[in-house]
Design a protein around this motif. Structure first.
Motif, PDB file in Angstrom:
ATOM      1  N   ARG A   1       7.223  -2.281  -3.610  1.00 49.56           N
ATOM      2  CA  ARG A   1       7.214  -2.623  -5.035  1.00 49.56           C
ATOM      3  C   ARG A   1       8.537  -3.280  -5.398  1.00 49.56           C
ATOM      4  N   LEU A   2       8.456  -4.422  -6.053  1.00 49.37           N
ATOM      5  CA  LEU A   2       9.652  -5.181  -6.429  1.00 49.37           C
ATOM      6  C   LEU A   2       9.640  -5.440  -7.930  1.00 49.37           C
ATOM      7  N   LEU A   3      10.780  -5.221  -8.565  1.00 48.42           N
ATOM      8  CA  LEU A   3      10.975  -5.502  -9.990  1.00 48.42           C
ATOM      9  C   LEU A   3      11.932  -6.669 -10.124  1.00 48.42           C
ATOM     10  N   ASP A   4      11.483  -7.739 -10.785  1.00 46.97           N
ATOM     11  CA  ASP A   4      12.343  -8.882 -11.059  1.00 46.97           C
ATOM     12  C   ASP A   4      12.707  -8.874 -12.534  1.00 46.97           C
ATOM     13  N   LEU A   5      13.983  -8.607 -12.818  1.00 46.42           N
ATOM     14  CA  LEU A   5      14.474  -8.543 -14.194  1.00 46.42           C
ATOM     15  C   LEU A   5      14.992  -9.901 -14.651  1.00 46.42           C
ATOM     16  N   ALA A   6      14.983 -10.117 -15.976  1.00 43.68           N
ATOM     17  CA  ALA A   6      15.336 -11.426 -16.523  1.00 43.68           C
ATOM     18  C   ALA A   6      14.522 -12.491 -15.806  1.00 43.68           C
ATOM     19  N   THR A   7      13.255 -12.198 -15.614  1.00 42.69           N
ATOM     20  CA  THR A   7      12.400 -13.056 -14.786  1.00 42.69           C
ATOM     21  C   THR A   7      12.262 -14.453 -15.354  1.00 42.69           C
ATOM     22  N   GLY A   8      12.502 -14.621 -16.668  1.00 40.96           N
ATOM     23  CA  GLY A   8      12.393 -15.948 -17.254  1.00 40.96           C
ATOM     24  C   GLY A   8      10.998 -16.503 -17.079  1.00 40.96           C
ATOM     25  N   THR A   9      10.908 -17.684 -16.486  1.00 40.19           N
ATOM     26  CA  THR A   9       9.601 -18.277 -16.221  1.00 40.19           C
ATOM     27  C   THR A   9       9.081 -17.919 -14.834  1.00 40.19           C
ATOM     28  N   GLY A  10       9.681 -16.910 -14.211  1.00 38.15           N
ATOM     29  CA  GLY A  10       9.100 -16.298 -13.019  1.00 38.15           C
ATOM     30  C   GLY A  10       9.512 -16.876 -11.684  1.00 38.15           C
ATOM     31  N   ALA A  11      10.597 -17.624 -11.621  1.00 38.50           N
ATOM     32  CA  ALA A  11      10.947 -18.310 -10.374  1.00 38.50           C
ATOM     33  C   ALA A  11      11.136 -17.334  -9.209  1.00 38.50           C
TER      34      ALA A  11
ATOM     35  N   ASP B   1      11.099  -0.465  -4.589  1.00 39.51           N
ATOM     36  CA  ASP B   1      11.798  -0.634  -3.314  1.00 39.51           C
ATOM     37  C   ASP B   1      12.887  -1.700  -3.404  1.00 39.51           C
ATOM     38  N   ALA B   2      12.789  -2.571  -4.412  1.00 38.27           N
ATOM     39  CA  ALA B   2      13.783  -3.625  -4.578  1.00 38.27           C
ATOM     40  C   ALA B   2      13.817  -4.057  -6.041  1.00 38.27           C
ATOM     41  N   VAL B   3      15.004  -4.459  -6.481  1.00 36.27           N
ATOM     42  CA  VAL B   3      15.181  -5.041  -7.808  1.00 36.27           C
ATOM     43  C   VAL B   3      15.904  -6.365  -7.638  1.00 36.27           C
ATOM     44  N   THR B   4      15.365  -7.412  -8.257  1.00 35.76           N
ATOM     45  CA  THR B   4      16.032  -8.703  -8.273  1.00 35.76           C
ATOM     46  C   THR B   4      16.296  -9.106  -9.721  1.00 35.76           C
ATOM     47  N   GLU B   5      17.185 -10.072  -9.900  1.00 36.58           N
ATOM     48  CA  GLU B   5      17.459 -10.544 -11.254  1.00 36.58           C
ATOM     49  C   GLU B   5      18.116 -11.911 -11.192  1.00 36.58           C
ATOM     50  N   GLY B   6      17.865 -12.720 -12.207  1.00 35.81           N
ATOM     51  CA  GLY B   6      18.466 -14.044 -12.294  1.00 35.81           C
ATOM     52  C   GLY B   6      19.131 -14.253 -13.640  1.00 35.81           C
TER      53      GLY B   6
ATOM     54  N   ARG C   1      18.798   3.615 -11.027  1.00 34.62           N
ATOM     55  CA  ARG C   1      17.872   4.713 -11.345  1.00 34.62           C
ATOM     56  C   ARG C   1      16.451   4.417 -10.880  1.00 34.62           C
ATOM     57  N   VAL C   2      15.968   3.204 -11.117  1.00 39.47           N
ATOM     58  CA  VAL C   2      14.564   2.900 -10.807  1.00 39.47           C
ATOM     59  C   VAL C   2      14.361   2.529  -9.344  1.00 39.47           C
ATOM     60  N   LEU C   3      15.457   2.345  -8.601  1.00 36.76           N
ATOM     61  CA  LEU C   3      15.334   2.062  -7.176  1.00 36.76           C
ATOM     62  C   LEU C   3      15.067   3.337  -6.374  1.00 36.76           C
ATOM     63  N   LYS C   4      14.247   3.211  -5.360  1.00 32.82           N
ATOM     64  CA  LYS C   4      14.058   4.303  -4.416  1.00 32.82           C
ATOM     65  C   LYS C   4      15.282   4.388  -3.505  1.00 32.82           C
ATOM     66  N   PRO C   5      15.566   5.555  -2.933  1.00 36.85           N
ATOM     67  CA  PRO C   5      16.634   5.642  -1.936  1.00 36.85           C
ATOM     68  C   PRO C   5      16.401   4.628  -0.821  1.00 36.85           C
ATOM     69  N   GLY C   6      17.455   3.900  -0.473  1.00 37.43           N
ATOM     70  CA  GLY C   6      17.333   2.842   0.516  1.00 37.43           C
ATOM     71  C   GLY C   6      16.935   1.499  -0.065  1.00 37.43           C
ATOM     72  N   GLY C   7      16.608   1.469  -1.358  1.00 37.29           N
ATOM     73  CA  GLY C   7      16.194   0.230  -2.001  1.00 37.29           C
ATOM     74  C   GLY C   7      17.354  -0.717  -2.229  1.00 37.29           C
ATOM     75  N   ARG C   8      17.042  -1.988  -2.407  1.00 40.48           N
ATOM     76  CA  ARG C   8      18.069  -3.015  -2.547  1.00 40.48           C
ATOM     77  C   ARG C   8      18.001  -3.704  -3.901  1.00 40.48           C
TER      78      ARG C   8
END
Length: 235
Positions: free
Chosen positions: A55-65, A119-124, A142-149
């Protein structure tokens, strides 16, 4: 793009800017980076790499790039793209492959997810627009699982011998491109000022370590004006 850096009146004003620029946001990102922005988003998605069925969360996704790159990279990954701007999200939903992403309007300072959800969080280009940088990164921890990036694409204040030239370029060229490409000089004057005022990668890395992230690193891009940072939550 959350806008909590500003008092309520200013916050509304800047929110209006991002609502307004949504229609030409992708075009301007491409022009301002001479086409490199797409590759950076691909690199962010690759560095996040949550693994099959992650599961990946992309924050400030904007137009989704970034979110769309992550979904294309591994169709088994459940990708959520979250942004403060409804208009940005509306644009994201019209793109090819958008059905593979869950789009959500959300505030990065108060994420509507349980602990250890991703499992991962990205942001732009999120952090330069928030007041409480540490608080926003703590939410991601907080929302990342242990070992998440976490993988971050951000602007970077110029330094070294090229600093005067880059500063001149950002102050003059960015608003000018806003006028020529988008017919909107004022919005890109704000983006120019927020770019030059943002923290260095060293500072952001220190905040990440202070929160408890490990394996922190970064790589500067495009004459040092952009940077990709990464870190991991201890397993």
């Amino acid at each position: 793009m959350t806008l909590d850096r500003h008092p309520q009146g200013k916050r509304s004003e800047v929110h209006g800017i991002f609502e307004k620029i949504a229609g030409y946001y992708d075009r301007m990102n491409s022009v301002m980076t001479l086409g490199r922005h797409r590759n950076w988003c691909r690199e962010v998605a690759a560095r996040a790499a949550p693994g099959r069925h992650g599961r990946l969360l992309d924050l400030a996704t904007g137009t989704g790039a970034i979110a769309l790159q992550a979904a294309r990279r591994d169709p088994t990954v459940a990708v959520t793209g979250a942004d403060f701007s409804a208009e940005m999200l509306r644009r994201a939903r019209t793109k090819s492959g958008a059905g593979a992403v869950r789009w959500l309007q959300a505030d990065a300072t108060r994420l509507p997810f349980r602990d250890a959800s991703f499992d991962a969080v990205t942001e732009g280009y999120l952090l330069r627009n928030v007041q409480d940088l540490e608080g926003v990164l703590r939410e991601q921890h907080r929302v990342l699982k242990p070992g998440g990036r976490v993988v971050i694409l951000e602007t970077c204040p110029p330094s070294g011998l090229v600093e005067p030239v880059v500063k001149w370029g950002v102050r003059v060229i960015v608003p000018l491109l806003g006028q020529i490409v988008a017919r909107d000089r004022s919005s890109y004057s704000y983006l120019e000022s927020s770019t030059l005022a943002f923290a260095s990668p060293e500072h952001v890395a220190g905040v990440l370590r202070g929160i408890g992230f490990q394996d922190v690193g970064w790589r500067k891009k495009f004459f040092g004006t952009n940077v990709i940072l990464w870190a991991a939550k201890p397993a």
